[in-house]
Design a protein around this motif. Structure first.
Motif, PDB file in Angstrom:
ATOM      1  N   ILE A   1      10.857 -21.659 -15.077  1.00 51.06           N
ATOM      2  CA  ILE A   1      10.319 -21.327 -16.416  1.00 51.06           C
ATOM      3  C   ILE A   1      11.801 -21.004 -16.973  1.00 51.06           C
ATOM      4  O   ILE A   1      11.841 -21.628 -18.384  1.00 51.06           O
TER       5      ILE A   1
ATOM      6  N   SER B   1      10.655 -28.649 -22.849  1.00 48.42           N
ATOM      7  CA  SER B   1      10.515 -28.547 -24.285  1.00 48.42           C
ATOM      8  C   SER B   1      11.404 -29.826 -24.759  1.00 48.42           C
ATOM      9  O   SER B   1      10.772 -30.656 -26.036  1.00 48.42           O
TER      10      SER B   1
ATOM     11  N   LEU C   1       9.353 -19.933  -9.571  1.00 48.46           N
ATOM     12  CA  LEU C   1       8.768 -19.992 -10.662  1.00 48.46           C
ATOM     13  C   LEU C   1       9.628 -19.328 -11.899  1.00 48.46           C
ATOM     14  O   LEU C   1       9.723 -20.141 -12.916  1.00 48.46           O
ATOM     15  N   GLY C   2      10.512 -18.438 -11.730  1.00 53.35           N
ATOM     16  CA  GLY C   2      11.315 -17.846 -12.600  1.00 53.35           C
ATOM     17  C   GLY C   2      12.315 -18.875 -12.946  1.00 53.35           C
ATOM     18  O   GLY C   2      12.672 -18.896 -14.260  1.00 53.35           O
TER      19      GLY C   2
ATOM     20  N   LYS D   1      12.150 -24.586 -18.852  1.00 56.74           N
ATOM     21  CA  LYS D   1      11.474 -24.387 -20.555  1.00 56.74           C
ATOM     22  C   LYS D   1      12.127 -25.082 -21.547  1.00 56.74           C
ATOM     23  O   LYS D   1      11.360 -26.014 -22.121  1.00 56.74           O
TER      24      LYS D   1
END
Length: 184
Positions: A42, A50, A38-39, A46
């Motif tokens: 993310i 985006s 998850l880190g 991200k």
């Protein structure tokens, strides 16, 4: 959090020569693996997410903008078409009015020319009737004159004897002689 950092630190101490195996300690492996995944997702995802969302947003906005432009163009074309339709309808009405006017003029011209033709035929008929009447009158006069002349000749022939007849001829010859002398 301390467990997570301890897990990362302990990863560096594992010997690489050991064999591969399953770690059955769920509490030690799953939360660490999940937190790492998850880190990473993310942190690295991200920007990608985006960018994907920004690209999607730009495409949607561009599609909306194109749709608006197409709508405006369609409205403009519709207005032009309606304007042309009104113009064509006005021209059609004008042609209709002109056509009716032309038909009425032609009708009046036809009536006038027919009326003139009928008037001329009436005049020709009247002239022919007068001519035939005059001819008939002349024929009747001629017949009456001939009958009167024949009657007079018959009366003269029955009343005249040779001597009276010779005197009448001599008098007529004398009249012709004097007429001849007057004309010369």
């Amino acid at each position: 959090m301390k467990n997570v950092t301890d897990s990362f630190i302990s990863l560096g101490y594992w010997p690489s020569a050991e064999s591969f195996g399953f770690n059955t300690d769920i509490l030690a492996t799953n939360p660490i693996n999940l937190s790492v995944v998850l880190g990473v997702l993310i942190f690295f995802g991200k920007g990608v997410l985006s960018d994907l969302l920004d690209n999607r947003k730009h495409r949607i906005l561009k599609t909306i903008q194109n749709s608006e432009e197409l709508r405006e163009g369609a409205i403009e074309q519709l207005e032009k078409a309606q304007s042309r339709l009104r113009k064509v309808e006005m021209e059609a009405d004008q042609f209709r009015v002109n056509g009716y006017s032309e038909i009425e003029r032609e009708k009046e011209n036809l009536i006038n020319s027919t009326s003139k033709s009928l008037e001329q035929l009436e005049n020709y008929k009247n002239e022919t009737i007068r001519f035939e009447q005059q001819r008939a009158i002349n024929q009747v006069r001629q017949q009456v004159f001939q009958q009167a002349l024949q009657g007079a000749l018959g009366t003269l022939n029955s009343c005249l004897d040779n001597e009276l007849h010779l005197r009448n001829i001599s008098a007529n010859i004398g009249m012709f002689g004097t007429m001849k002398e007057i004309t010369n």
